[in-house]
Design a protein around this motif. Sequence first.
Motif, short mmCIF file in Angstrom:
data_model
loop_
_atom_site.label_atom_id
_atom_site.label_comp_id
_atom_site.label_asym_id
_atom_site.label_seq_id
_atom_site.Cartn_x
_atom_site.Cartn_y
_atom_site.Cartn_z
N LEU A 226 7.87 15.03 71.34
CA LEU A 226 8.27 15.47 69.89
C LEU A 226 7.57 14.61 68.86
CD1 LEU A 226 12.35 15.00 70.41
CD2 LEU A 226 10.72 17.16 70.29
N GLU A 227 7.45 13.21 69.08
CA GLU A 227 6.32 12.89 68.06
C GLU A 227 4.88 13.47 67.89
OE1 GLU A 227 5.99 9.92 65.02
OE2 GLU A 227 7.92 10.14 66.33
N LYS A 228 4.35 13.77 69.21
CA LYS A 228 2.93 14.15 69.38
C LYS A 228 2.83 15.46 68.65
CE LYS A 228 -0.31 15.49 72.88
NZ LYS A 228 -0.54 15.57 74.30
N TYR A 229 3.84 16.33 68.82
CA TYR A 229 3.75 17.74 68.28
C TYR A 229 4.30 18.02 66.87
CZ TYR A 229 1.69 19.05 72.61
OH TYR A 229 0.67 19.18 73.94
N SER A 230 4.68 16.82 66.51
CA SER A 230 5.30 16.65 64.96
C SER A 230 6.44 17.78 64.68
CB SER A 230 4.15 17.18 63.85
OG SER A 230 3.02 16.31 64.10
N VAL A 231 7.34 17.70 65.55
CA VAL A 231 8.57 18.46 65.62
C VAL A 231 9.50 17.63 64.33
CG1 VAL A 231 10.63 19.33 66.89
CG2 VAL A 231 8.53 19.10 67.76
#
Length: 66
Positions: free
Chosen positions: A38-43
């Motif tokens: 979630l952090e990696k894909y900026s959700v």
Amino acid sequence: MNSSDGMLIVNVSAIQAVAIAAVTYYFGAWLRKKVPFLEKYSVPSPVVGGVCWLHWYFPAWNISIS
């Protein structure tokens, strides 16, 4: 809560609505830190919390989206 024409109606005060929104947001922020995807894909945190709340709330009241 009451039901009208097969539709569930939930009445909450403004303070309750703000409290639900705050809990949902902070849960999403906490979960976002714990799940690297979630952090990696900026959700956004509100989306994470909202989706979790949705998956808890609908089955809890046996509601289906049609």
